[in-house]
Design a protein around this motif. Structure first.
Motif, mmCIF file in Angstrom:
data_model
loop_
_atom_site.group_PDB
_atom_site.id
_atom_site.type_symbol
_atom_site.label_atom_id
_atom_site.label_comp_id
_atom_site.label_asym_id
_atom_site.label_seq_id
_atom_site.Cartn_x
_atom_site.Cartn_y
_atom_site.Cartn_z
ATOM 1 N N CYS A 1 49.484 -116.033 25.307
ATOM 2 C CA CYS A 1 50.418 -115.826 26.418
ATOM 3 C C CYS A 1 51.568 -116.811 26.260
ATOM 4 O O CYS A 1 51.346 -117.993 26.004
ATOM 5 C CB CYS A 1 49.707 -116.057 27.750
ATOM 6 N N ASP B 1 53.393 -118.066 28.377
ATOM 7 C CA ASP B 1 53.397 -119.109 29.407
ATOM 8 C C ASP B 1 52.127 -119.944 29.410
ATOM 9 O O ASP B 1 52.177 -121.148 29.620
ATOM 10 C CB ASP B 1 53.582 -118.479 30.799
ATOM 11 N N CYS B 2 51.002 -119.296 29.226
ATOM 12 C CA CYS B 2 49.732 -120.010 29.387
ATOM 13 C C CYS B 2 49.132 -120.509 28.085
ATOM 14 O O CYS B 2 48.133 -121.227 28.092
ATOM 15 C CB CYS B 2 48.717 -119.136 30.113
ATOM 16 N N CYS C 1 47.603 -111.176 30.378
ATOM 17 C CA CYS C 1 47.104 -112.543 30.356
ATOM 18 C C CYS C 1 46.024 -112.699 31.422
ATOM 19 O O CYS C 1 46.238 -112.345 32.585
ATOM 20 C CB CYS C 1 48.230 -113.524 30.628
ATOM 21 N N CYS D 1 47.738 -115.385 34.119
ATOM 22 C CA CYS D 1 48.913 -115.104 34.930
ATOM 23 C C CYS D 1 49.195 -113.615 35.082
ATOM 24 O O CYS D 1 50.078 -113.224 35.837
ATOM 25 C CB CYS D 1 50.137 -115.821 34.360
HETATM 26 ZN ZN ZN Z 1 49.714 -116.247 30.911
#
Ligand code: ZN
Ligand code: ANZ
Length: 822
Positions: free
Chosen positions: A455, A457-458, A499, A502
């Protein structure tokens, strides 16, 4: 059911009731017992209730399209004999079997024949199970079969990956890896042979890829130390020891002249430090950038990029000319205070030690060749005790030109220098291992997808356990394309996911895991194979594991057998299992050759066991294979021997058929003695896997009993039970013909009576008219008439007695016999 009385007495003799047995018909007998055993689930173990658990494991086969070959049958039979032997000793023996069906072998074959690996695997498994394995007469508990390609199995393979990932034992690293251009995949070092792909023989090249690794190197020390305590075949332990490659040495810190950079080198020869005239860094070493001078920069860069095209073997080959390049900077030798140049050379490997060495050309072959080529100073500091020396001198000797250490011998000097370096902050004792981390990603199709999600972001996340398994999509086009990516990367529906943290659109890892991960834990799964909610049932695992006896091929010494140990230790550390070593005992079986060479398809000398089993029977074939040679050594296959074994079994059959069984003990001391001797010998031989000599002893015993008209029941039954692990069907049939209702494998192994085997001897003196003429070794307790008869057979005594009359014999038990003659 009431037990039928099958013996009708006539006078004090019995008639053979076993005449109901017709001619020996292996086809009928073997299929009859295989059917009965299966219908009665005779080899199915109640794992929960079992009182004396014994886990007998055989390396599970890879279900090839060619089917089982004789090597497999040899291996499996030996393992099954051990299992039956333990069962006859009253153990509840669990002998599971399964299929190691993922992997490049299967995939490459599927590509070759233009079929889908799933379809092929399913067909092959059926062929293995129904047409082959079930005909061997082994005690497999089919209710616990596993197949690594089943979702119910690989779900847990993925689960293990996640546990290791969460524990920090799985990581990603970009780097140069061995790449087979023909298989289009990464190979571990263990999968290359002399620079070529072990599987297809193509020359391996280096390719830069992002890969997943398991940190097996964290376990190097434990893997090494435990070798001392596990009961495994010595050759396997030795191979693992070499593979782990333990070296005791010292890390020495060299400072650059400008004192800005420290270079750590690893050496096993600190006694040679006064002879270190230069340093060498591996081309990939990060310190290179710090020490490189502007003047030399472009040359060094070029050298670095050339290096990565070479593989480890090319780089470390002693006979290849050394290459290298000067960085232009210098370091200080902490022992001499001298300024020494820093070089870069590909004979130093990044992954070993510290990736840097001190060059001691007077005492190391490679350093010597390098120094000669580049005109680097050669300074001798070790001298042999006697002869005038010649460099390079790589042995131990006396230190000279070594300051206050001069005069010491290498060992003392090494210790003194190590202490001195440690005390002055220039060094630290350390142990290094050659073992490398286990690269577990494969850019192929036929394996369990690695359960990872990327991901933006993660970050890198494991697939949530509730979402396992990550199903391998059923692809028509599963061919690797050489892009360095798995075919799964081409499947958008597979790659795209959400994800778990998120919820945003993300992508999956598309590599699959190494086939060796499937087989690194299968033995843990067998007892719990029917559980879908947990990987292992806690109670069953506690009760049945570790495996009591594991048997397999010596070719698995460093891959499979190292990985199983690592995974077991890792799972132990995670608190998932209560033991660190997977197998209490491991024995490597030998190899079957044909005409002295290893069987292989390319040599066209592979023997298909099916026809032999059909023609001669599994019992004959089993015994024949076991008779070829010691189980741990193997032997050479020939058709001739099979007929001999077949005749032996026919003669056994006819003996049981025609001989009257006497229910009462009859006096036949010789036979009784021999029976106990055979019980002892066969027991000891089977225990030590010397199946060939066990069979030879059964044959000797047979020769003693074969011509008897009647035989005491214990004698014939002893013979059958001792034979039963080797030839389970025929002995089961004869056992029933002798009136038993229960299986022969439910009887007790015949123990020998040690008191009946005592045949101690003593020296008897033979006298003629009171004068010693000879001595004679005879059994303790031999009576007068026996000793007299034996004494009269001795040649010198015969001469004395010729033409004379014995008027008196004096006999002192266990000591003397005196003939008084005239
Ligand atoms: Zn994520
Ligand atoms: C100085 C020296 C002098 C060495 C001498 C040997 C003989 P083993 O036993 O295999 O552990 N070495 C260390 N790291 C290396 C690397 N990354 N690549 C290539 N060679 C490396 O060998 C340890 C020896 O191998 C070390 O001891 C080092 O050379 C070399 F008379 O240091 B020696």
């Amino acid at each position: 059911m009431e037990k039928k009385n099958l013996s009708q007495r006539i006078g004090n003799r019995t008639v053979p009731l076993n005449l109901q047995m017709g001619k020996y018909n292996h086809l009928e007998i073997e299929s009859k017992w295989q059917t009965i055993w299966e219908a009665q689930r005779f080899y199915q173990v109640d794992l929960k209730a079992a009182e004396r658990p014994y886990y007998n494991l055989m390396m599970f086969p890879y279900p090839s399209a060619e089917g089982l070959h004789v090597g497999n049958v040899f291996a499996f039979t030996g393992s099954d004999i051990h299992a039956r032997f333990m069962k006859l000793h009253g153990y509840n023996v669990f002998e599971p079997i399964g299929f190691d069906a993922f992997g490049i072998h299967s995939e490459n074959f599927a590509i070759k024949v233009g079929k889908h690996p799933k379809e092929l695997t399913d067909n092959n498994v059926i062929n293995f199970r129904e047409n082959q394995l079930k005909k061997l007469g082994a005690m497999y508990d089919w209710s616990h079969e596993v197949n690594t390609t089943d979702t119910s199995y690989y779900k847990w393979t993925q689960w293990i990956f996640i546990q290791l990932f969460n524990a920090g034992l799985a990581y990603q690293k970009e780097g140069y890896v061995n790449w087979c251009p023909s298989c289009k995949t990464v190979l571990a070092n263990e999968q290359t042979e002399g620079g070529n792909c072990e599987r297809c023989g193509t020359e391996v090249i280096q390719k830069n890829l992002e890969q997943w690794f398991f940190k097996i190197t964290d376990y190097a020390e434990r893997l090494y130390n435990n070798l001392k305590i596990i009961d495994w075949s010595d050759i396997i332990k030795k191979a693992q020891e070499n593979w782990l490659g333990r070296s005791e040495g010292i890390e020495i810190i060299f400072h650059t002249v400008d004192n800005k950079t420290k270079i750590h080198v690893f050496t096993t020869r600190p006694d040679t430090i006064f002879g270190a005239t230069y340093l060498v860094l591996a081309p990939e070493h990060p310190v290179v950038d710090a020490v490189i001078t502007n003047k030399n920069k472009s040359l060094v860069e070029k050298y670095r990029s050339d290096t990565i095209k070479k593989n480890v073997l090319e780089r470390t080959d002693l006979n290849k000319e050394k290459t290298g390049i000067n960085t232009g900077s210098f370091a200080i030798n902490p022992a001499t205070g001298d300024k020494i140049p820093i070089w870069v050379a590909d004979y130093v490997l990044l992954e070993y030690g510290t990736g840097a060495i001190m060059g001691v050309p007077a005492h190391d072959e490679r350093d010597f060749a390098f120094a000669q080529k580049y005109n680097l100073p050669i300074k001798q500091v070790i001298f042999p005790e006697w002869n005038a020396s010649k460099v390079p001198f790589t042995g131990k000797g006396r230190l000279e030109n070594s300051g206050k250490f001069s005069g010491l011998d290498s060992d003392e000097g090494g210790i003194a220098i190590t202490n001195w370096l440690e005390n002055t902050g220039y060094g630290e004792k350390t142990v290094k291992y050659k073992l490398k981390d286990w690269c577990i990603s494969r850019q192929r199709y036929w394996g369990p997808p690695i359960p990872i999600i990327y991901c933006d972001d993660c970050g890198i996340l494991p697939v949530p356990e509730k979402d396992l398994p990550v199903l391998l999509p059923e692809l028509r086009d599963y061919l690797p394309d050489g892009s360095g990516k798995s075919p799964l990367a081409r499947v958008e529906s597979f790659v795209k996911t959400k994800c778990p943290k998120c919820g945003k659109d993300t992508r999956r890892e598309t590599d699959v895991s190494d086939n060796f991960l499937d087989s690194a834990w299968y033995f843990l799964r067998y007892p719990s194979s029917d559980r879908d909610d947990v990987i292992f049932d806690k109670d069953l695992t506690l009760k049945w594991l570790p495996v009591d006896m594991y048997i397999g091929g010596p070719e698995h010494a460093v891959l499979h057998l190292m990985y199983t140990r690592f995974i077991t230790m890792a799972l132990y550390d995670l608190g998932l299992i209560p033991f660190q070593e997977p197998f209490k005992k491991f024995r490597a079986h030998g190899i079957i050759t044909k005409g002295g060479v290893k069987m292989s398809k390319s040599k066209g000398n592979v023997v298909n066991p099916d026809e032999y089993i059909k023609e001669f029977g599994a019992d004959t074939f089993r015994m024949y294979l076991m008779f070829l040679g010691p189980y741990e050594e193997g032997g050479d296959f020939s058709d001739k021997g099979i007929k001999g074994i077949r005749r032996f079994l026919e003669r056994v059959w006819n003996l049981v058929r025609h001989t009257a069984i006497n229910e009462n003990p009859i006096e036949d001391n010789d036979v009784i003695y021999f029976m106990h001797l055979t019980r002892k010998a066969v027991t000891e031989d089977i225990e030590s896997l010397k199946y060939n000599t066990a069979i030879a002893k059964l044959m000797e015993f047979f020769n003693i009993i074969k011509d008897k008209e009647t035989l005491q029941r214990t004698i014939i039954e002893t013979f059958l039970i001792l034979l039963s692990p080797f030839a389970p069907h025929i002995t089961e049939e004869m056992w029933h013909c002798l009136g038993h209702q229960q299986s022969i494998f439910e009887s007790a192994w015949p123990v020998y009576d040690p008191t009946l085997l005592i045949k101690e001897t003593t020296e008897f003196v033979i006298q003629i008219n009171g004068k010693i003429k000879a001595t004679l070794r005879l059994q303790v307790g031999a009576d007068e008439s026996f000793v007299k008869a034996k004494a009269m057979e001795v040649t010198p005594i015969q001469k004395f007695l010729q033409g004379k009359t014995i008027i008196k014999t004096i006999f002192v038990p266990n000591k003397l016999i005196n003939f008084v003659i005239q």
